[in-house]
Each structure stands twice: as structure tokens, then as C-alpha cells.
Scaffold this active site. Structure first.
Site, PDB file in Angstrom:
ATOM      1  N   HIS A 127       0.877  -1.354  -0.017  1.00 58.58           N
ATOM      2  CA  HIS A 127       0.006   0.056   0.012  1.00 58.58           C
ATOM      3  C   HIS A 127       0.869   1.290   0.069  1.00 58.58           C
ATOM      4  O   HIS A 127       1.679   1.571   0.864  1.00 58.58           O
ATOM      5  CB  HIS A 127      -1.008  -0.003   1.116  1.00 58.58           C
ATOM      6  CG  HIS A 127      -1.847   1.213   1.563  1.00 58.58           C
ATOM      7  ND1 HIS A 127      -3.107   1.032   2.092  1.00 58.58           N
ATOM      8  CD2 HIS A 127      -1.983   2.295   0.852  1.00 58.58           C
ATOM      9  CE1 HIS A 127      -3.667   2.188   2.039  1.00 58.58           C
ATOM     10  NE2 HIS A 127      -3.010   3.076   1.386  1.00 58.58           N
TER      11      HIS A 127
ATOM     12  N   ARG B 195      -7.527  15.482   2.522  1.00 54.53           N
ATOM     13  CA  ARG B 195      -7.159  16.182   3.805  1.00 54.53           C
ATOM     14  C   ARG B 195      -5.668  15.994   3.852  1.00 54.53           C
ATOM     15  O   ARG B 195      -4.836  15.220   3.245  1.00 54.53           O
ATOM     16  CB  ARG B 195      -8.224  15.812   4.725  1.00 54.53           C
ATOM     17  CG  ARG B 195      -7.791  14.288   4.816  1.00 54.53           C
ATOM     18  CD  ARG B 195      -8.616  13.556   6.302  1.00 54.53           C
ATOM     19  NE  ARG B 195      -8.637  12.264   5.962  1.00 54.53           N
ATOM     20  CZ  ARG B 195      -7.643  11.150   6.358  1.00 54.53           C
ATOM     21  NH1 ARG B 195      -6.648  11.687   6.438  1.00 54.53           N
ATOM     22  NH2 ARG B 195      -8.108  10.085   6.286  1.00 54.53           N
TER      23      ARG B 195
END
Length: 449
Positions: free
Chosen positions: A207, A291
Site C-alpha cells: 500500500h 485532507r
């Protein structure tokens, strides 16, 4: 530039924003709950306003109270930190409606990327590779049909929300109905949206995520990637930058594609695109976080870029001063998330009073934390206590430095995950740079969890 910013968050990230604002000459107002009245951010901000009782639904998620606090205090902008309202398009739109600058993307861009299925469609149209997946599914019958087309094993994911909620690995058709129903109930309660989608499963996937900054003047840069493969129940526990075993030319390829993709949907400010890599370094877009990330310090350490200051400058309308060709990646950084959890009891969250607090120091060590001796950890919020970040000239030296820093770190009064991280940093799979998304689950016994 803004004269005054309201921070609609708590804990270490609120403190992080306060410090950046102070260095920029910007006054800060902290909007806090009754439970956080004695917190370090409240002590450090220029002003503070209580917005409700301890439970987050009555305080940090109370949009009318937060907006009122900003208007009453004369704030010109709101920094949402991460979590809470940071990825809520309605909140961003309300800010715009009352002439408050939301320090983040527009409500429109956030809505596109906040829904994982629409994000996949938008990024596929922009040329990013995708794993085979489905549209939003809401009934078991249509989900069964879609599962037959994708094949098992597969991943089942929530269309809305984040934080690992609703994500399940389904290995066979026999367990599909039970897992689908459980996941749908979970996301309905968490996000008030029962939409799920299916995606092909990659065994032993890594990931990684790409950090981007995009301004309102057509400029964009990427700040490299973070490896977030050490996860427990789809929640990251350790991140590092750069990613082990990722060729520099692939970093540049993914990064430049990420910038172009978000610019096509009119995205501005900081954002993070998440990808899965297979054993042959083929990469696939997964989702985007609109964000600031919990793990942003590792990027800051290897690029010497202050992401919070850049967020504020972009929101104020200033053009990026950063140029892609001038961004240098130096050394290696690792972040450990230290939480109030008992790793030996299935990471059960803990509360209590911090009786002794002694953070580590020395060259290349950074601690982002709101703790102090005597601080009472409340039961209402996320269990994150501190982020321990180290930098060194290469990965081996960074691992050694993190091992040393963890050994120095003292938090007494309640269980923390420091002992777990000490074991993780000495595990040979991690040391070799071979961690994958199910590594912690499959190596649980050797990690003592």
C-alpha cells in the site's frame, strides 16, 4: 494571508496546526469540547471556545457550533485537521456560504473524491489504472451477481467514509452473504450510507500513497510516496518514506499521473492518492484522502516541506512556490503511531491518566504529541497519543534510530503500543522491506499480538 484561523480539531493535529500558524504570524482559536478543556492545544492557542460536551457528535461534529465559534471569534478560515469534519463536503460548502475559507479542497471536488466509486470513475477517466471493481451495490442479490463476475477472493469496501470501516476480505461464495450483511450494517451505522462495492483482491499487495499539492493557479507538485503496508484491520500503524523496493522512475511516473488526475477534476490544496502495488510493481488506484494525513510528517522529513503551511498558503490564494524539479528527496523517514491500546489484548482501547511522560530526543527524532504528565486520556475519541517520527540518511539507519527512540519513549499510567512497535521494528519481514497489507495479521504470533 489570514490574520486568524479557527482549528476545528483536537489532540496532536490541533497542536501541529497551532505551531505552523504561530510561525506564520497567524492567530489561532481552538474550538474544543468540555473533555478537552485542559488539553495542550487549549493552552497553546491564542483563544479558545468550548463548542459542546465530550462526545464528538455534540462538539467536534457539531457544525452549527463550530461555524458560530468561527464567526463570533472573527476567524477568516477554518482548518479541519484530519478526521471529524475534514472530509465532509457539506461542512466545506457551509464555510463557503458564510464567507469562511475552508482549508482544503472545494465541496465539489471533495464530494467527487469522497465517494470511492465516483473517485474510481473520475480517476479512471483521468488515466489512472484500476483494479476490476463494481458500481455501488445496495442489495445482496446484485452483490452476489457482481461477485461472480469478479471472482474470489475479493475485497468488499464501503463507498463512503474511511478509517477501514466496512472493508472485508471475502475468500469464498459460501461466506459472502454473511460478510456482506455485516459490512453493510457497519457502514450504515458509521456513515449513514449502506453502499458497498467490490474489488479484485491482490495477495501480498503493498500500500503506497502519493502526496500532492495543487494551487488555484494551475500549479501542482507531488512530494513522493509513503509506504503504509503495516496495517491492522485496515488501519495504518507505521508509515515510511520513501517506499522500500520502489524504483525512482516509478515514483516519478505515479506522482506526475496523480497531479494531472486531480487537476482534471479541479482539486486544490493538499491531498493523498492511495495505490496498491503487486509483486511486479504494477500499480492500481484505490482511493483519495482529501485532507492532511496522519502520516504527513514522514513526507515533511524527506522533502523539508511544511505541508500545513503550504495548505494555508494555498487556501489564502497564494501560488505554489515549489517546483517539481526543485523537490529533493533526502534520506529515509519512519513514523510509528503510538496509541492508547493494549496490543496483547487485541488492541483494546485504554483510558487513564498519564503519570509519567518522557519523549525521546536526539538527532533526527521528532515527536508530535499533545501529552503531558497528568493528562487524562478521555474515552470519547481516537486512541492516538503520539506520532514518533525519525529521519536518517538511509533506511537501515532510520530503523536503528527508531529502535533507539522507542526504547527511550516513556508513557506510564496506561498501556500503549510502544512494546508492539519495538517488536515490529525488529521483525525480519519489516527489516527486509517486504511488509504487505496482511503482514501483521499473518505474522500475529511472531509479533506477540
Amino acid at each position: 494571508m489570514f490574520r486568524k484561523i479557527l482549528i476545528a480539531n483536537r489532540g496532536e493535529i490541533a497542536l501541529r496546526v497551532i505551531r505552523a500558524c504561530r510561525e506564520m504570524g497567524i492567530r489561532t482559536i481552538i474550538a474544543h469540547s468540555e473533555a478537552d478543556r485542559d488539553s495542550l492545544p487549549v493552552r497553546m492557542a491564542d483563544e479558545h471556545i468550548c463548542i459542546g460536551p465530550g462526545p464528538s457528535g455534540k462538539s467536534y461534529l457539531n457544525i452549527p457550533n463550530i461555524i458560530s465559534a468561527a464567526l463570533i471569534s472573527g476567524a477568516e478560515a477554518i482548518h479541519p485537521g484530519y478526521g471529524f469534519l475534514s472530509e465532509n463536503p457539506s461542512f466545506a460548502q457551509i464555510c463557503a456560504d458564510v464567507n469562511l475559507t475552508f482549508i482544503g479542497p472545494s465541496a465539489t471536488a471533495m464530494a467527487i473524491m469522497g465517494d470511492k466509486v465516483s473517485a474510481r470513475e473520475a480517476m479512471a477517466a483521468a488515466g489512472l489504472p484500476m483494479l476490476p471493481g463494481t458500481r455501488v451495490l445496495r442489495t445482496l442479490a446484485e452483490a452476489r451477481e457482481a461477485a461472480r463476475e469478479i471472482g474470489f477472493p475479493l475485497m468488499l469496501k464501503a463507498a463512503a467514509g474511511g478509517g477501514g470501516r466496512g472493508i472485508r476480505l471475502v475468500n469464498s461464495p459460501e461466506e459472502f452473504e454473511r460478510v456482506f450483511t455485516l459490512a453493510q450494517n457497519e457502514v450504515r451505522e458509521a456513515f449513514r450510507d449502506d453502499g458497498l462495492y467490490l474489488e479484485r483482491y491482490l495477495p501480498r499487495a503493498r500500500h503506497i500513497e502519493i502526496q500532492v499539492l495543487v494551487d488555484h493557479h494551475g500549479n501542482g507538485v507531488h512530494l513522493g510516496e509513503r509506504n503504509c503496508s503495516c496495517q491492522r484491520r485496515n488501519q495504518k500503524v507505521l508509515e515510511e518514506s520513501p517506499s522500500p523496493l520502489l524504483p525512482p522512475e516509478l515514483r516519478q511516473e505515479i506522482g506526475m499521473k496523480a497531479i494531472r488526475a486531480v487537476q482534471q477534476i479541479g482539486y486544490t490544496n493538499a491531498g493523498t492518492l492511495e495505490f496498491l502495488l503487486d509483486d511486479e510493481n504494477r500499480y492500481y488506484f484505490m482511493e483519495m484522502n482529501t485532507r492532511l494525513q496522519v502520516e504527513h510528517p514522514v513526507t515533511e522529513m524527506v522533502t523539508s516541506v511544511d505541508l500545513v503551511k503550504e495548505q494555508i498558503r494555498i487556501a489564502a490564494g497564494e501560488p505554489l512556490q515549489l517546483k517539481q524539479e526543485n523537490i529533493q528527496f533526502r534520506g529515509h523517514a519512519i513514523e510509528c503511531r503510538i496509541t492508547a491500546e493494549d496490543a496483547e489484548a487485541d488492541f483494546r482501547p485504554q483510558t487513564g491518566v498519564v503519570e509519567k511522560y518522557l519523549p525521546p530526543g536526539g538527532p533526527g527524532v521528532r515527536v508530535d504529541s499533545h501529552l503531558y504528565a497528568g493528562y487524562s486520556v478521555p474515552p470519547h475519541y481516537d486512541s492516538l497519543l503520539a506520532k514518533l517520527i525519525v529521519w536518517a540518511e538511509d533506511r537501515d539507519a532510520a530503523i536503528a534510530r527508531m529502535q533507539r527512540a522507542l526504547d527511550e519513549f516513556v508513557i506510564e499510567g496506561l498501556p500503549t503500543t510502544i512494546p508492539f512497535h519495538q517488536r515490529l521494528l525488529r521483525h525480519q519481514v519489516f527489516i527486509r522491506g517486504e511488509a504487505y497489507t496482511r503482514f501483521l495479521q499473518e505474522e500475529a504470533a511472531s509479533l506477540g499480538i
